[in-house]
Design a protein around this motif. Structure first.
Motif, mmCIF file in Angstrom:
data_model
loop_
_atom_site.group_PDB
_atom_site.id
_atom_site.type_symbol
_atom_site.label_atom_id
_atom_site.label_comp_id
_atom_site.label_asym_id
_atom_site.label_seq_id
_atom_site.Cartn_x
_atom_site.Cartn_y
_atom_site.Cartn_z
ATOM 1 N N THR A 117 0.911 -1.046 0.045
ATOM 2 C CA THR A 117 -0.180 0.000 0.002
ATOM 3 C C THR A 117 0.769 1.244 0.110
ATOM 4 O O THR A 117 0.584 2.111 0.694
ATOM 5 C CB THR A 117 -0.785 0.011 1.335
ATOM 6 N N ALA A 118 2.068 1.273 -0.871
ATOM 7 C CA ALA A 118 2.839 2.426 -0.817
ATOM 8 C C ALA A 118 2.179 3.664 -1.490
ATOM 9 O O ALA A 118 1.250 3.232 -2.538
ATOM 10 C CB ALA A 118 4.203 2.111 -1.621
ATOM 11 N N PRO A 119 1.982 4.696 -1.392
ATOM 12 C CA PRO A 119 1.370 5.864 -1.884
ATOM 13 C C PRO A 119 2.175 6.205 -3.046
ATOM 14 O O PRO A 119 3.475 6.152 -3.066
ATOM 15 C CB PRO A 119 1.423 7.008 -0.853
ATOM 16 N N MET A 120 1.318 6.845 -4.029
ATOM 17 C CA MET A 120 1.839 7.381 -4.990
ATOM 18 C C MET A 120 2.372 8.925 -4.782
ATOM 19 O O MET A 120 1.489 9.633 -4.432
ATOM 20 C CB MET A 120 1.002 7.437 -6.554
ATOM 21 N N LEU A 121 3.495 9.185 -5.076
ATOM 22 C CA LEU A 121 4.047 10.622 -4.518
ATOM 23 C C LEU A 121 4.809 11.408 -5.720
ATOM 24 O O LEU A 121 5.015 12.549 -5.588
ATOM 25 C CB LEU A 121 4.944 10.358 -3.590
ATOM 26 N N ASP A 122 4.704 10.763 -7.044
ATOM 27 C CA ASP A 122 5.214 11.481 -8.027
ATOM 28 C C ASP A 122 4.435 12.144 -9.256
ATOM 29 O O ASP A 122 4.983 12.422 -10.433
ATOM 30 C CB ASP A 122 6.164 10.568 -8.872
ATOM 31 N N GLY A 123 3.211 11.937 -8.846
ATOM 32 C CA GLY A 123 2.166 12.486 -9.977
ATOM 33 C C GLY A 123 0.997 12.489 -9.247
ATOM 34 O O GLY A 123 0.635 12.197 -7.907
ATOM 35 N N CYS A 124 -0.175 13.270 -9.927
ATOM 36 C CA CYS A 124 -1.431 13.350 -9.435
ATOM 37 C C CYS A 124 -2.323 12.176 -9.443
ATOM 38 O O CYS A 124 -2.332 11.487 -10.572
ATOM 39 C CB CYS A 124 -2.228 14.593 -10.117
ATOM 40 N N ASP A 133 -4.193 14.685 -17.126
ATOM 41 C CA ASP A 133 -3.702 16.113 -18.216
ATOM 42 C C ASP A 133 -3.383 17.203 -17.047
ATOM 43 O O ASP A 133 -3.488 18.194 -17.643
ATOM 44 C CB ASP A 133 -4.990 16.487 -18.597
ATOM 45 N N CYS A 134 -2.641 16.997 -16.121
ATOM 46 C CA CYS A 134 -1.937 17.985 -15.262
ATOM 47 C C CYS A 134 -0.714 17.886 -14.746
ATOM 48 O O CYS A 134 -0.120 18.154 -13.641
ATOM 49 C CB CYS A 134 -2.839 18.117 -14.019
ATOM 50 N N ASP A 135 0.411 17.424 -15.783
ATOM 51 C CA ASP A 135 1.605 17.185 -15.476
ATOM 52 C C ASP A 135 2.329 18.380 -15.137
ATOM 53 O O ASP A 135 3.419 18.146 -14.349
ATOM 54 C CB ASP A 135 2.198 16.553 -16.751
ATOM 55 N N ASP A 140 -4.105 12.433 -0.317
ATOM 56 C CA ASP A 140 -5.326 11.717 0.220
ATOM 57 C C ASP A 140 -5.057 10.262 0.159
ATOM 58 O O ASP A 140 -4.879 9.669 -0.785
ATOM 59 C CB ASP A 140 -6.380 12.104 -0.895
ATOM 60 N N PRO A 141 -5.119 9.679 1.391
ATOM 61 C CA PRO A 141 -4.810 8.435 1.566
ATOM 62 C C PRO A 141 -5.845 7.634 0.927
ATOM 63 O O PRO A 141 -5.674 6.350 0.569
ATOM 64 C CB PRO A 141 -4.719 8.250 3.100
ATOM 65 N N ALA A 142 -6.999 8.113 1.015
ATOM 66 C CA ALA A 142 -8.220 7.101 0.275
ATOM 67 C C ALA A 142 -8.035 6.765 -1.198
ATOM 68 O O ALA A 142 -8.390 6.084 -1.754
ATOM 69 C CB ALA A 142 -9.508 7.932 0.486
ATOM 70 N N LEU A 143 -7.462 7.975 -1.813
ATOM 71 C CA LEU A 143 -7.112 8.087 -3.125
ATOM 72 C C LEU A 143 -5.557 7.327 -3.608
ATOM 73 O O LEU A 143 -5.543 6.940 -4.493
ATOM 74 C CB LEU A 143 -7.232 9.190 -3.859
ATOM 75 N N GLY A 144 -4.923 7.276 -2.664
ATOM 76 C CA GLY A 144 -3.629 6.394 -2.771
ATOM 77 C C GLY A 144 -2.368 7.313 -3.178
ATOM 78 O O GLY A 144 -1.405 6.672 -3.603
ATOM 79 N N GLY A 145 -2.431 8.828 -2.760
ATOM 80 C CA GLY A 145 -1.385 9.519 -3.020
ATOM 81 C C GLY A 145 -1.573 10.858 -3.260
ATOM 82 O O GLY A 145 -2.596 11.485 -2.549
ATOM 83 N N THR A 146 -0.753 11.831 -4.041
ATOM 84 C CA THR A 146 -0.700 13.151 -3.965
ATOM 85 C C THR A 146 -1.759 13.562 -5.229
ATOM 86 O O THR A 146 -2.087 12.893 -6.100
ATOM 87 C CB THR A 146 0.764 13.694 -4.710
ATOM 88 N N THR A 147 -2.159 14.764 -4.965
ATOM 89 C CA THR A 147 -3.163 15.666 -5.942
ATOM 90 C C THR A 147 -2.597 16.945 -6.202
ATOM 91 O O THR A 147 -1.755 17.545 -5.345
ATOM 92 C CB THR A 147 -4.632 15.619 -5.270
ATOM 93 N N CYS A 148 -2.955 17.310 -7.347
ATOM 94 C CA CYS A 148 -2.134 18.529 -7.927
ATOM 95 C C CYS A 148 -3.114 19.686 -7.561
ATOM 96 O O CYS A 148 -4.211 19.500 -6.999
ATOM 97 C CB CYS A 148 -1.876 18.228 -9.485
ATOM 98 N N GLU A 149 -2.684 20.835 -7.907
ATOM 99 C CA GLU A 149 -3.235 21.985 -7.574
ATOM 100 C C GLU A 149 -4.628 22.312 -8.446
ATOM 101 O O GLU A 149 -5.631 22.682 -7.929
ATOM 102 C CB GLU A 149 -2.517 23.394 -8.159
ATOM 103 N N VAL A 150 -4.729 21.578 -9.503
ATOM 104 C CA VAL A 150 -6.172 21.321 -10.294
ATOM 105 C C VAL A 150 -7.236 20.537 -9.686
ATOM 106 O O VAL A 150 -8.184 20.891 -9.570
ATOM 107 C CB VAL A 150 -5.852 21.131 -11.789
ATOM 108 N N HIS A 151 -6.571 19.311 -9.247
ATOM 109 C CA HIS A 151 -7.461 18.446 -8.757
ATOM 110 C C HIS A 151 -7.283 18.050 -7.308
ATOM 111 O O HIS A 151 -7.181 17.150 -6.639
ATOM 112 C CB HIS A 151 -7.299 16.995 -9.337
ATOM 113 N N ARG A 152 -7.031 19.027 -6.648
ATOM 114 C CA ARG A 152 -6.742 19.152 -5.092
ATOM 115 C C ARG A 152 -7.950 18.114 -4.422
ATOM 116 O O ARG A 152 -9.027 18.562 -4.489
ATOM 117 C CB ARG A 152 -6.931 20.584 -4.774
ATOM 118 N N ARG A 153 -7.195 17.269 -3.645
ATOM 119 C CA ARG A 153 -8.009 16.429 -2.716
ATOM 120 C C ARG A 153 -7.184 16.205 -1.400
ATOM 121 O O ARG A 153 -6.143 15.981 -1.458
ATOM 122 C CB ARG A 153 -8.519 14.989 -3.210
#
Length: 238
Positions: free
Chosen positions: A145-152, A157-159, A167-180
């Motif tokens: 269950t390692a999180p994704m930390l290198d992308g949204c 479409d938000c590179d 967001d742990p429920a989503l499994g990792g980081t989110t960007c400024e556009v799709h902030r969660r």
């Protein structure tokens, strides 16, 4: 069946008037629950060897029931510096509780045992603020269950958008556009990436800072989400 293994006692409980149930993470047999008969008697040969946070060489018997039987135990290490420092003791108890929550009974997986012994050896030498968060994150990664930390984790479409939340429920980081999730700094994300990339010693040598405190909070939130329960021993930590 008689067998022998080394392990760390994670917790104990009373059974009857004189016996003790011990939960041990072992090198070869995963998490084992066993009865130490007479261990609560002062003159018992097992007394003192089957206490929490003891590194022990165990002889056990496996019958048909759920609980094995401890037939012999010798202490290999008791991490004395940990036991005389309340802060380090609280951390050690939380490490043990985390292994107890995540490890599976009688699964031949040596990694949790090795991780715990290594963490307790490090803790016995010196305090390290990031030891517990690093341990929890590496344990989550080992469990898959390692999180994704290198992308949204939300959009593709938000590179070019900076990563600003987790967001742990989503499994990792989110960007400024799709902030969660909760806001997290780029420097905190770098600390978490270093842990997952195996640069644990460099993180442990880092002094307390806003980034280490934020990283610790993110990891604890992640742990509680995936395990669906709190680490009660963490409440002892200041």
């Amino acid at each position: 069946m008689q067998y022998r293994d080394t392990g760390v006692v994670l917790r104990t409980g009373k059974l009857g008037e004189a016996d003790r149930i011990v939960t041990v993470i072992t090198a070869q047999h995963g998490k084992v629950r066993a009865v130490a008969k007479g261990a609560r008697r002062t003159r018992s040969k097992l007394a003192g060897h089957v206490e929490p946070l003891r590194h022990v060489d165990l002889q056990l018997y496996r019958g048909r029931g759920e609980l094995d039987i401890v037939t012999g135990a010798v202490t290999l290490d008791r991490w004395p510096a940990v036991r005389t420092d309340l802060d380090r003791l609280g951390t050690a108890m939380t490490l043990a509780e985390a292994v107890d929550q995540s490890a599976h009974d009688r699964t031949e997986d040596p990694v949790p045992y090795r991780m715990l012994v290594g963490a307790l050896n490090r803790l016995d030498r010196a305090r390290a603020e990031m030891l517990l968060p690093a341990f929890l994150l590496r344990l989550l990664a080992h469990e898959g269950t390692a999180p994704m930390l290198d992308g949204c984790v939300v959009g593709t479409d938000c590179d070019d958008a900076p990563l600003v939340a987790f967001d742990p429920a989503l499994g990792g980081t989110t960007c400024e556009v799709h902030r969660r999730g909760r806001t997290v700094s780029s420097r905190t994300l770098e600390v978490l990436r270093m842990i997952l990339d195996g640069q644990v010693n460099a993180v442990l040598d880092t002094g307390p800072s806003a980034q280490t405190r934020e990283a610790a909070a993110v990891v604890m939130h992640m742990w509680e989400h995936h395990m669906e329960r709190r680490l009660r021993s963490a409440d002892l930590l200041g």
